[in-house]
Design a protein around this motif. Structure first.
Motif, short mmCIF file in Angstrom:
data_model
loop_
_atom_site.label_atom_id
_atom_site.label_comp_id
_atom_site.label_asym_id
_atom_site.label_seq_id
_atom_site.Cartn_x
_atom_site.Cartn_y
_atom_site.Cartn_z
N GLY A 1 9.51 6.01 0.15
CA GLY A 1 10.16 4.72 -0.15
C GLY A 1 10.71 4.07 1.10
N LEU A 2 11.29 4.87 1.98
CA LEU A 2 11.81 4.34 3.24
C LEU A 2 10.69 3.80 4.11
N LEU A 3 9.56 4.52 4.10
CA LEU A 3 8.41 4.04 4.87
C LEU A 3 7.95 2.68 4.36
N GLY A 4 7.88 2.55 3.04
CA GLY A 4 7.50 1.25 2.49
C GLY A 4 8.52 0.17 2.82
N THR A 5 9.79 0.54 2.84
CA THR A 5 10.83 -0.42 3.22
C THR A 5 10.65 -0.91 4.64
N VAL A 6 10.35 0.02 5.54
CA VAL A 6 10.16 -0.36 6.95
C VAL A 6 8.98 -1.31 7.08
N PHE A 7 7.88 -0.98 6.39
CA PHE A 7 6.72 -1.87 6.48
C PHE A 7 7.00 -3.23 5.87
N GLY A 8 7.78 -3.26 4.80
CA GLY A 8 8.14 -4.54 4.20
C GLY A 8 8.98 -5.39 5.14
N ALA B 1 10.90 -13.63 1.30
CA ALA B 1 11.17 -12.97 0.03
C ALA B 1 10.11 -11.92 -0.29
N GLY B 2 8.84 -12.20 0.10
CA GLY B 2 7.78 -11.23 -0.14
C GLY B 2 8.02 -9.94 0.61
N GLY B 3 8.42 -10.03 1.87
CA GLY B 3 8.70 -8.82 2.65
C GLY B 3 9.89 -8.05 2.13
N ILE B 4 10.95 -8.78 1.77
CA ILE B 4 12.14 -8.11 1.23
C ILE B 4 11.82 -7.45 -0.12
N GLY B 5 11.04 -8.16 -0.93
CA GLY B 5 10.66 -7.59 -2.23
C GLY B 5 9.85 -6.32 -2.08
N GLU B 6 8.90 -6.33 -1.14
CA GLU B 6 8.10 -5.13 -0.90
C GLU B 6 8.99 -3.97 -0.47
N ALA B 7 9.96 -4.25 0.38
CA ALA B 7 10.86 -3.20 0.85
C ALA B 7 11.68 -2.62 -0.30
N LEU B 8 12.24 -3.50 -1.15
CA LEU B 8 13.09 -3.02 -2.23
C LEU B 8 12.30 -2.28 -3.30
N TRP C 1 0.81 -1.22 0.00
CA TRP C 1 0.00 0.00 0.00
C TRP C 1 0.85 1.27 0.00
N ALA C 2 2.09 1.19 0.44
CA ALA C 2 2.94 2.39 0.45
C ALA C 2 3.25 2.89 -0.96
N MET C 3 3.00 2.06 -1.97
CA MET C 3 3.21 2.51 -3.34
C MET C 3 2.16 3.53 -3.78
N LEU C 4 1.00 3.54 -3.13
CA LEU C 4 -0.07 4.45 -3.56
C LEU C 4 0.35 5.92 -3.45
N PRO C 5 0.85 6.40 -2.30
CA PRO C 5 1.29 7.81 -2.27
C PRO C 5 2.47 8.09 -3.19
N ILE C 6 3.33 7.09 -3.42
CA ILE C 6 4.45 7.30 -4.33
C ILE C 6 3.94 7.48 -5.76
N CYS D 1 9.53 -0.49 -2.94
CA CYS D 1 9.18 0.84 -2.42
C CYS D 1 10.38 1.78 -2.44
N THR D 2 11.53 1.27 -2.03
CA THR D 2 12.73 2.11 -2.04
C THR D 2 13.07 2.57 -3.45
N ALA D 3 13.04 1.63 -4.40
CA ALA D 3 13.37 1.98 -5.78
C ALA D 3 12.35 2.96 -6.35
N ALA D 4 11.06 2.74 -6.06
CA ALA D 4 10.02 3.62 -6.60
C ALA D 4 10.16 5.03 -6.04
N GLY D 5 10.41 5.13 -4.74
CA GLY D 5 10.58 6.45 -4.14
C GLY D 5 11.74 7.22 -4.75
#
Length: 212
Positions: free
Chosen positions: A116-123, A143-150, A5-10, A152-156
């Motif tokens: 992006g950092l916020l999404g990383t933390v949640f991931g 892997a799902g949590g790590i993928g979500e974190a990465l 969900w952190a991708m939505l504001p990004i 979000c970071t890249a998108a931000g």
């Protein structure tokens, strides 16, 4: 979807940034801000005394440069210092309009990595919660949590870096346009005060159009 969900504001920030960049490219076109030949035409008006209210009204709505020149012509019979003050006041408003939305673009450049950092933390939180529930035996959940974190970071960063570059570019462009407007006003002021008794100061009056 992989970023959570952190991708939505990004994504929202990316859409707003794109809209601002396109709008500023259109608004800050050189010929829209400083129409070719306008300064020379206005100086010819001053020489031929074609300075009726209709000319000034049309000039003030013509372009940002026209608004500044019209401000000088509106007080053309006053001392040079009065003309300078009027132009400076109008110039500040004109430059403020040229910098419209740039504050928002700068804010997006600032908060993009934070989102992006916020999404990383949640991931990472999601990954550790999965480890607590099922242990380390299910690599897919980790892997799902790590993928979500990465993701979000890249998108931000992908949103923030172009936003910052365009923010700096547009600020520089506004400053360059302001200098050109200053030069045109300088020439018009000399034309208005040439040979008049109020032009007692031999040094040229500098018209400051401060661009942020």
């Amino acid at each position: 979807m992989a970023g959570g969900w952190a991708m939505l504001p990004i994504l929202l920030c990316s859409a707003v940034a794109l809209a601002i960049v396109l709008e500023r490219f259109w608004t800050l076109r050189h010929k829209a801000v400083l129409p070719p030949g306008l300064g020379a035409e206005v100086r010819e008006w001053a020489r031929s005394r074609k300075l009726d209210p209709e000319h000034l009204a049309a000039l003030s709505t013509n372009s940002p440069l026209g608004a500044v020149l019209a401000a000088a012509l509106a007080v053309r019979n006053r001392p040079r210092e009065v003309i300078k003050e009027r132009v400076e006041d109008t110039g500040r408003h004109v430059v403020h309009r040229l910098e419209r939305f740039l504050g928002t673009l700068g804010t997006i450049a600032l908060i993009g990595p934070l989102l992006g950092l916020l999404g990383t933390v949640f991931g990472l939180i999601r990954m550790f919660l999965a480890v607590m529930v099922s242990g380390v035996g299910d690599p897919m959940k980790m892997a799902g949590g790590i993928g979500e974190a990465l993701v979000c970071t890249a998108a931000g960063l992908c949103v923030a870096i172009p936003a910052y570059v365009f923010h700096r570019y547009f600020r520089s462009r506004v400053a360059s346009l302001a200098v050109e407007m200053e030069r045109e006003v300088f020439l018009l002021t000399d034309e208005l005060t040439a040979g008049s008794e109020i032009a007692s100061n031999p040094g040229p009056a500098r018209v400051a159009l401060a661009a942020g």
